[in-house]
Design a protein around this motif. Structure first.
Motif, mmCIF file in Angstrom:
data_model
loop_
_atom_site.group_PDB
_atom_site.id
_atom_site.type_symbol
_atom_site.label_atom_id
_atom_site.label_comp_id
_atom_site.label_asym_id
_atom_site.label_seq_id
_atom_site.Cartn_x
_atom_site.Cartn_y
_atom_site.Cartn_z
ATOM 1 N N ASN A 2 0.844 -1.193 0.000
ATOM 2 C CA ASN A 2 0.000 0.000 0.000
ATOM 3 C C ASN A 2 0.884 1.249 0.000
ATOM 4 O OD1 ASN A 2 0.822 0.533 2.653
ATOM 5 N ND2 ASN A 2 -1.079 -0.164 3.576
ATOM 6 N N LEU A 3 0.281 2.411 -0.171
ATOM 7 C CA LEU A 3 1.055 3.648 -0.354
ATOM 8 C C LEU A 3 1.922 3.975 0.852
ATOM 9 C CD1 LEU A 3 -1.547 5.954 -2.155
ATOM 10 C CD2 LEU A 3 0.539 4.976 -3.113
ATOM 11 N N TYR A 4 1.390 3.705 2.051
ATOM 12 C CA TYR A 4 2.156 4.012 3.255
ATOM 13 C C TYR A 4 3.417 3.161 3.312
ATOM 14 C CZ TYR A 4 3.270 5.149 8.074
ATOM 15 O OH TYR A 4 3.925 5.585 9.208
ATOM 16 N N THR A 5 3.295 1.859 3.078
ATOM 17 C CA THR A 5 4.455 0.968 3.117
ATOM 18 C C THR A 5 5.462 1.354 2.038
ATOM 19 O OG1 THR A 5 3.024 -0.809 3.936
ATOM 20 C CG2 THR A 5 5.181 -1.455 3.122
ATOM 21 N N GLN A 6 4.973 1.718 0.862
ATOM 22 C CA GLN A 6 5.861 2.190 -0.203
ATOM 23 C C GLN A 6 6.639 3.424 0.249
ATOM 24 O OE1 GLN A 6 3.933 2.704 -4.095
ATOM 25 N NE2 GLN A 6 2.487 1.083 -3.555
ATOM 26 N N SER A 7 5.949 4.334 0.940
ATOM 27 C CA SER A 7 6.597 5.567 1.411
ATOM 28 C C SER A 7 7.675 5.269 2.449
ATOM 29 C CB SER A 7 5.562 6.526 2.016
ATOM 30 O OG SER A 7 4.607 6.892 1.062
ATOM 31 N N VAL A 8 7.395 4.321 3.339
ATOM 32 C CA VAL A 8 8.386 3.939 4.352
ATOM 33 C C VAL A 8 9.622 3.353 3.683
ATOM 34 C CG1 VAL A 8 8.865 2.376 6.286
ATOM 35 C CG2 VAL A 8 6.686 3.596 6.187
ATOM 36 N N LYS A 9 9.418 2.460 2.723
ATOM 37 C CA LYS A 9 10.543 1.835 2.018
ATOM 38 C C LYS A 9 11.363 2.883 1.259
ATOM 39 C CE LYS A 9 8.782 -2.873 1.300
ATOM 40 N NZ LYS A 9 8.347 -3.866 0.290
ATOM 41 N N ALA A 10 10.677 3.835 0.625
ATOM 42 C CA ALA A 10 11.376 4.886 -0.121
ATOM 43 C C ALA A 10 12.221 5.742 0.812
ATOM 44 C CB ALA A 10 10.367 5.749 -0.881
ATOM 45 N N LEU A 11 11.678 6.019 2.004
ATOM 46 C CA LEU A 11 12.403 6.846 2.972
ATOM 47 C C LEU A 11 13.641 6.117 3.500
ATOM 48 C CD1 LEU A 11 12.122 9.667 4.129
ATOM 49 C CD2 LEU A 11 10.851 8.712 6.054
ATOM 50 N N ILE A 12 13.516 4.821 3.716
ATOM 51 C CA ILE A 12 14.671 4.026 4.149
ATOM 52 C C ILE A 12 15.795 4.137 3.120
ATOM 53 C CG2 ILE A 12 15.501 1.659 4.559
ATOM 54 C CD1 ILE A 12 12.581 1.101 5.630
ATOM 55 N N ASP A 13 15.436 4.072 1.843
ATOM 56 C CA ASP A 13 16.432 4.188 0.771
ATOM 57 C C ASP A 13 17.072 5.571 0.728
ATOM 58 O OD1 ASP A 13 16.570 1.643 -0.291
ATOM 59 O OD2 ASP A 13 14.897 1.945 -1.672
ATOM 60 N N LYS A 14 16.328 6.600 1.110
ATOM 61 C CA LYS A 14 16.886 7.957 1.111
ATOM 62 C C LYS A 14 17.908 8.154 2.232
ATOM 63 C CE LYS A 14 12.881 10.302 -0.934
ATOM 64 N NZ LYS A 14 11.780 11.256 -0.676
ATOM 65 N N GLN A 65 20.579 -2.677 9.980
ATOM 66 C CA GLN A 65 21.417 -1.470 10.022
ATOM 67 C C GLN A 65 20.783 -0.343 9.213
ATOM 68 O OE1 GLN A 65 23.756 -1.380 12.092
ATOM 69 N NE2 GLN A 65 25.688 -0.563 11.341
ATOM 70 N N ARG A 66 20.144 -0.691 8.125
ATOM 71 C CA ARG A 66 19.482 0.308 7.275
ATOM 72 C C ARG A 66 18.234 0.879 7.956
ATOM 73 N NH1 ARG A 66 17.427 -2.169 2.413
ATOM 74 N NH2 ARG A 66 17.064 -0.016 1.740
ATOM 75 N N LEU A 67 17.584 0.056 8.771
ATOM 76 C CA LEU A 67 16.317 0.462 9.391
ATOM 77 C C LEU A 67 16.502 1.290 10.665
ATOM 78 C CD1 LEU A 67 14.394 -2.945 9.141
ATOM 79 C CD2 LEU A 67 14.354 -1.058 7.513
#
Length: 476
Positions: free
Chosen positions: A10-22, A142-144
């Motif tokens: 869902n959009l929220y989970t996508q946003s969390v994953k994108a932020l982790i990558d940033k 470590q990423r999280l």
């Protein structure tokens, strides 16, 4: 349950994953907080030396011919070098500020209640993205950690300000920041700019000095062939702490510094610079004290950091069953006065015994309130439980069938199978019945002993990969 790789988030989970990558990307080359620091550390010395050399040329020309103008090419060279250095610095500031704002979008609501719910949602989503001690789990954890720690820091500071649990001149100025939950836009903006963003960036950058090449040599070895998550020799560990401390503070001061003011109003510029200078000094002091533990201020960062070291552990012996020890460790350190007892107590009240996203197995009750001879699954989904050992959960199964629209329920201590006495209660129904329940809920389970048949917890990451199950924080 089989993992559904074709089902998008869902959009929220996508946003969390994108932020982790940033913050800490899985693959380099996309621009991130981590890469900004590595780039800065790799070139900072060389860049500073180049500018110093040009400035020395300037001085020599001026000394030799005081009345003659500086050659245009030399002026251009210095101007270009300084502009490049400042442009890169501003880009780093802009990136971390944007990330902080994105995080606030995901964990901050209009009211106190919404903020607690969204913060639980963020923390729970992060935990549900993990899969226990699978290959490369340490690198993923470590990423999280930085973002997870940042949200916990925000909620701890809200609690500290409410209870006035710590005295500090900078923090004291924001005692009324809870007014942002009453529609006060002045306090919302002030809190966000002057407290929330510095707190988030402090949490994200607390260990950024580890990205310096000297620290990386200790972690990875000269040939980059060592496991960075191994247990270090004491001498290497102490050296790494020193490097992390000095390079982290250097990065905060030289790699970031003051953002650029945009506008022509002199008074406004002065206020802008004054506010950001004070915020930067607070951030530096916060990070510094988290290393040195001299004033107690750093415990705002240190307590979430200690908690993260358990719930998102990178140690080889990591197991989900140990997750509640994060709570116990903070509680014990508070009781021993190794941490400020008020801060430790405030933090444990927020997180409770079981972390967000933890898979709880429990004994359900019938309509008359009697315990059934079976168990069901739930997921911890709320912060601030009234009783730390009784988590507020979203029910994930009913009548041994997974559901996506379960109620929110407090799982009492007497029905939570994490506690051994409750597991013993269920053994009375017999090995065959227990095996039947397990096969229905988890066809891949391979229990070896009767005691293991009644699970102390369950692994909800597969359940969470189904988009329908990612909405467990709605208010129904």
């Amino acid at each position: 349950m089989n993992r559904k790789v074709d089902n998008p988030d869902n959009l929220y989970t996508q946003s969390v994953k994108a932020l982790i990558d940033k913050v800490h990307p899985q693959e380099p080359g996309y621009g991130s907080v981590l890469e900004d620091a590595r780039h800065f550390f790799a070139l900072a010395e060389e860049s500073a030396k180049y500018i110093k050399d040009v400035e020395n040329q300037f001085s020599r020309v001026k000394a030799k011919s005081p009345d003659k103008p500086i050659p245009a090419d030399l002026q251009k060279k210095l101007k270009h070098a300084r502009a490049k250095r400042d442009s890169e610095r501003q880009e780093r500031i802009a990136r971390i500020t944007d990330i902080a704002r994105d995080l606030l979008e995901l964990c901050e609501g209009e009211s106190y209640e919404d903020t607690q719910l969204l913060s639980a949602k963020f923390l729970g989503t992060v935990m549900l993205l993990t899969r226990g001690a699978v290959p490369n789990f340490a690198r993923f954890h470590q990423r999280l950690k930085p973002l997870y720690k940042a949200v916990l820091t925000l909620r701890l500071v809200d609690s500290v300000l409410k209870q006035e649990a710590i005295s500090h001149p900078y923090l004291s100025a924001y005692r009324e920041s809870s007014n942002r939950f009453r529609g006060n836009s002045y306090w919302r903006n002030k809190w966000e700019e002057e407290l929330a963003i510095p707190l988030i960036s402090a949490a994200l950058l607390q260990d950024i000095g580890l990205q310096h090449q000297d620290a990386q040599k200790i972690l990875l070895g000269e040939e980059k062939d060592k496991d960075e998550f191994r247990l270090l020799e004491e001498q290497d560990r102490k050296q790494l702490l020193r490097l992390n401390y000095s390079h982290t503070l250097y990065y905060l001061k030289k790699g970031l510094g003051l953002p650029a003011y945009v506008g022509n109003d002199k008074e406004e510029r002065h206020r802008f610079n004054q506010a950001h200078e004070a915020a930067n000094q607070f951030r530096e002091k916060l990070v510094q004290d988290a290393f040195l533990s001299k004033t107690g201020l750093g415990e705002i960062l240190k307590i979430p950091q200690i908690y993260c070291s358990v719930v998102l552990s990178t140690k080889s012996d990591y197991t989900r069953q140990e997750l509640p020890k994060g709570y116990l460790l903070i509680e014990q350190l508070g009781k021993k006065n190794s941490l400020n007892p008020k801060l430790a107590d405030a933090f444990t009240q927020i997180v409770g015994y079981f972390p967000q996203g933890f898979g709880v197995t429990f004994i359900p009750v019938n309509e008359q309130g009697f315990e059934k001879d079976q168990f069901e699954f739930a997921i911890v989904s709320r912060l601030n439980p009234e009783n730390p050992a009784e988590p507020v959960c979203r029910i994930a199964s009913r009548n041994l069938t997974y559901i996506c629209s379960g109620n929110t329920e407090v799982i009492s201590r007497g029905r939570n199978l994490y506690f051994p006495a409750n597991r013993k209660k269920l053994l009375k129904i017999g090995r065959e019945r227990i095996q039947q329940i397990i096969r229905q809920l988890n066809p891949n389970a391979d229990p070896n002993a009767v005691d293991d048949l009644v699970p102390a917890f369950w692994e909800p990451s597969d359940y969470f990969t189904n988009k329908k199950n990612q909405n467990m924080w709605n208010k129904t």
